[in-house]
Scaffold this motif. Structure first.
Motif, PDB file in Angstrom:
ATOM      1  N   VAL A 183       0.813  -1.372   0.066  1.00 42.16           N
ATOM      2  CA  VAL A 183       0.133   0.072  -0.072  1.00 42.16           C
ATOM      3  C   VAL A 183       0.879   1.112   0.053  1.00 42.16           C
ATOM      4  N   LEU A 184       1.786   1.272   0.647  1.00 39.04           N
ATOM      5  CA  LEU A 184       2.907   2.580   0.649  1.00 39.04           C
ATOM      6  C   LEU A 184       3.509   2.805  -0.691  1.00 39.04           C
ATOM      7  N   VAL A 185       3.667   1.612  -1.435  1.00 36.15           N
ATOM      8  CA  VAL A 185       3.983   2.092  -2.841  1.00 36.15           C
ATOM      9  C   VAL A 185       3.046   2.647  -3.602  1.00 36.15           C
ATOM     10  N   MET A 186       1.900   2.463  -3.444  1.00 32.83           N
ATOM     11  CA  MET A 186       0.692   3.099  -4.078  1.00 32.83           C
ATOM     12  C   MET A 186       0.430   4.433  -3.740  1.00 32.83           C
ATOM     13  N   VAL A 187       0.749   4.594  -2.263  1.00 27.27           N
ATOM     14  CA  VAL A 187       0.458   5.976  -1.572  1.00 27.27           C
ATOM     15  C   VAL A 187       1.527   6.917  -2.166  1.00 27.27           C
ATOM     16  N   ARG A 188       2.846   6.652  -2.299  1.00 25.31           N
ATOM     17  CA  ARG A 188       3.753   7.215  -2.852  1.00 25.31           C
ATOM     18  C   ARG A 188       3.495   7.783  -4.115  1.00 25.31           C
ATOM     19  N   PHE A 189       2.776   6.845  -4.950  1.00 26.31           N
ATOM     20  CA  PHE A 189       2.560   7.050  -6.563  1.00 26.31           C
ATOM     21  C   PHE A 189       1.624   8.231  -6.450  1.00 26.31           C
ATOM     22  N   ALA A 190       0.764   8.180  -5.649  1.00 29.67           N
ATOM     23  CA  ALA A 190      -0.521   9.157  -5.572  1.00 29.67           C
ATOM     24  C   ALA A 190       0.222  10.614  -5.025  1.00 29.67           C
ATOM     25  N   GLY A 191       1.179  10.539  -4.284  1.00 29.43           N
ATOM     26  CA  GLY A 191       1.865  11.877  -4.230  1.00 29.43           C
ATOM     27  C   GLY A 191       2.527  12.401  -5.461  1.00 29.43           C
ATOM     28  N   ILE A 192       3.032  11.790  -6.144  1.00 31.42           N
ATOM     29  CA  ILE A 192       3.595  11.930  -7.770  1.00 31.42           C
ATOM     30  C   ILE A 192       2.326  12.854  -8.263  1.00 31.42           C
ATOM     31  N   ALA A 193       1.108  12.054  -8.251  1.00 26.89           N
ATOM     32  CA  ALA A 193       0.020  12.456  -9.067  1.00 26.89           C
ATOM     33  C   ALA A 193      -0.373  14.101  -8.363  1.00 26.89           C
ATOM     34  N   GLY A 194      -0.339  14.039  -7.042  1.00 29.19           N
ATOM     35  CA  GLY A 194      -0.730  15.660  -6.392  1.00 29.19           C
ATOM     36  C   GLY A 194       0.260  16.496  -6.681  1.00 29.19           C
ATOM     37  N   LEU A 195       1.687  15.826  -7.031  1.00 29.35           N
ATOM     38  CA  LEU A 195       2.629  17.080  -7.423  1.00 29.35           C
ATOM     39  C   LEU A 195       2.036  17.630  -8.917  1.00 29.35           C
ATOM     40  N   LEU A 196       1.628  16.724  -9.824  1.00 29.09           N
ATOM     41  CA  LEU A 196       1.321  17.156 -11.172  1.00 29.09           C
ATOM     42  C   LEU A 196       0.304  17.893 -11.149  1.00 29.09           C
ATOM     43  N   LEU A 197      -0.642  17.623 -10.296  1.00 28.45           N
ATOM     44  CA  LEU A 197      -2.059  18.409  -9.987  1.00 28.45           C
ATOM     45  C   LEU A 197      -1.770  19.755  -9.520  1.00 28.45           C
ATOM     46  N   TYR A 198      -1.032  20.168  -8.494  1.00 27.85           N
ATOM     47  CA  TYR A 198      -0.894  21.511  -7.992  1.00 27.85           C
ATOM     48  C   TYR A 198       0.035  22.249  -8.970  1.00 27.85           C
ATOM     49  N   THR A 199       0.785  21.789  -9.697  1.00 25.50           N
ATOM     50  CA  THR A 199       1.761  22.555 -10.475  1.00 25.50           C
ATOM     51  C   THR A 199       0.930  22.671 -11.746  1.00 25.50           C
ATOM     52  N   GLY A 200       0.036  21.867 -12.269  1.00 31.41           N
ATOM     53  CA  GLY A 200      -0.770  22.352 -13.345  1.00 31.41           C
ATOM     54  C   GLY A 200      -1.826  23.357 -12.867  1.00 31.41           C
ATOM     55  N   VAL A 201      -2.430  23.273 -11.612  1.00 25.17           N
ATOM     56  CA  VAL A 201      -3.341  24.146 -11.324  1.00 25.17           C
ATOM     57  C   VAL A 201      -2.716  25.647 -11.225  1.00 25.17           C
ATOM     58  N   TYR A 202      -1.370  25.697 -10.662  1.00 24.46           N
ATOM     59  CA  TYR A 202      -0.685  26.859 -10.728  1.00 24.46           C
ATOM     60  C   TYR A 202      -0.422  27.635 -12.087  1.00 24.46           C
ATOM     61  N   PHE A 203      -0.146  26.857 -12.863  1.00 26.83           N
ATOM     62  CA  PHE A 203       0.147  27.611 -14.089  1.00 26.83           C
ATOM     63  C   PHE A 203      -1.192  27.477 -15.174  1.00 26.83           C
TER      64      PHE A 203
END
Length: 405
Positions: free
Chosen positions: A285-305
């Motif tokens: 489960v921790l592998v999948m949660v870390r992957f979710a964190g990468i998706a969060g980085l893409l989300l907030y970077t994208g919203v900012y721009f």
């Protein structure tokens, strides 16, 4: 058909739990996304004063959740507690509907509404109690994902309905509807859900009894997970507070579009929640949660721009992965670290959302006051980076001991 409904994930108790989580999620989807807009536009307060009630709710919820969660593990039946908390939620929503005094609204939000939100963690504790008694160990992550998927289903319709009601019927109608839903949940909890049986005898034996205290080596991963989940939920809370005002005041896009954006995300969350629960039987489960964190980085970077509506809609795929995996598997991580303590585990996991809401609410108020709401999303990128680093230092929690057949 008979065999299908013999599955512990489809028994009447499980179906009742799913229904109640949907109803509780619908209340949250009506109130939480619209509250920042209610404070800013209906009560005409500055950004810093918008953040204060959110921070107060988060701080009070942490205190309520942990104290009530610890005490609730000694209760023979959680249902009256859940019902009473929902009645308090109905009363607080009625105050939101009829009062336009900022400090009264803020005080009720901090004292009563935050207390009513403990109903979610206690309903989650009831759900975990059912899982520990009736669900095979390897299928508990899937069951937890199905439970949390009901929240996502509620958020498909809740935010669009909330913003449309607020725009065309007013906040009074919106919050009266939320109060009515709280009252319905209070009634259904005691009438629809049965009292759970006591734990099985093998859980009381010396060989298989779950520990009532945490082993010393468990505290480090538990603390790291608490901090990481708090950072991720804090980023999500800052996003929920800032997005309506960012669209309304800085992009000149109607705030009613926020409901459709959030509903799109919630609709996409469901398959990712269910898929994450299914894959948790094969992937740590921790592998999948870390992957979710990468998706969060893409989300907030994208919203900012982003500056166009279609860009915000397209980024909801990243948001769905981020929230879907986080919400679907987060409680499983804490549950594995705290076996046999459903109330404490659910309270601790729920408190990660409140801890995140506490500091992120203050962060939004300060950042928006000194810069603007767009800059909040840049701070979110930093929060998610810290969370990924914390999860990187956590090893996969040990599994529960096997239940005898």
């Amino acid at each position: 058909m008979t065999t299908l409904f013999q599955s512990p994930l489809l028994r009447p108790i499980a179906l009742g739990i799913y229904l109640l989580f949907f109803a509780v999620g619908l209340v949250g989807a009506l109130v939480i996304p619209t509250l920042s807009l209610f404070l800013a536009n209906e009560l005409n307060v500055r950004p810093l004063l918008v953040g204060i009630p959110f921070a107060g709710i988060a701080l009070a919820s942490i205190i309520y959740n942990q104290s009530i969660g610890y005490w609730s593990d000694r209760l023979a039946d959680r249902r009256p507690l859940v019902s009473s908390l929902c009645v308090l939620g109905a009363a607080s929503c009625l105050v939101f509907a009829f009062s336009r005094q900022y400090w009264l609204v803020a005080g009720v939000a901090v004292v009563l509404f935050s207390l009513s939100m403990v109903s979610f963690s206690q309903l989650l504790a009831y759900s975990l109690d059912y899982a520990e008694r009736c669900i095979p160990l390897e299928r508990i992550p899937l069951y937890n994902a199905v439970v949390r998927a009901q929240i996502a289903f509620a958020w498909v319709a809740g935010p669009p309905a909330g913003f449309l009601l607020a725009a065309h019927a007013g906040f009074k109608v919106t919050y009266c509807l939320a109060a009515g839903l709280f009252a319905v949940v209070a009634l259904l909890v005691v009438r629809f859900l049965p009292r759970l049986q006591a734990p099985r005898p093998f859980e009381e034996t010396a060989a298989t009894k779950s520990p009532t205290t945490m082993a010393p080596l468990s505290w480090k991963p538990l603390l790291l997970c608490f901090c990481a989940f708090s950072l991720m939920w804090g980023a999500n809370n800052a996003y929920l507070i800032s997005l309506p005002l960012y669209l309304d005041r800085e992009l000149a896009i109607g705030s009613e579009w926020v409901g459709w954006i959030m509903g799109t995300c919630a609709l996409l969350e469901v398959p990712f929640m269910l898929l994450s629960g299914y894959l948790a039987m094969r992937i740590p489960v921790l592998v999948m949660v870390r992957f979710a964190g990468i998706a969060g980085l893409l989300l907030y970077t994208g919203v900012y721009f982003s500056s166009e509506l279609w860009q915000l809609f397209s980024l909801q795929l990243c948001n769905a992965i981020f929230i879907g995996v986080l919400a679907g598997l987060g409680v499983s991580v804490i549950q594995q670290l705290m076996p046999g303590r459903s109330g404490s585990a659910s309270a601790l996991y729920t408190n990660t959302t409140h801890a995140g809401a506490l500091f992120s609410s203050l962060m939004v108020g300060l950042v928006a006051d000194y810069w603007n709401y767009q800059t909040v999303f840049l701070f979110n990128v930093f929060l998610v980076c810290l969370a990924i680093a914390a999860f990187a230092m956590v090893r996969q929690p040990a599994a529960h001991p096997e239940r005898p057949a």
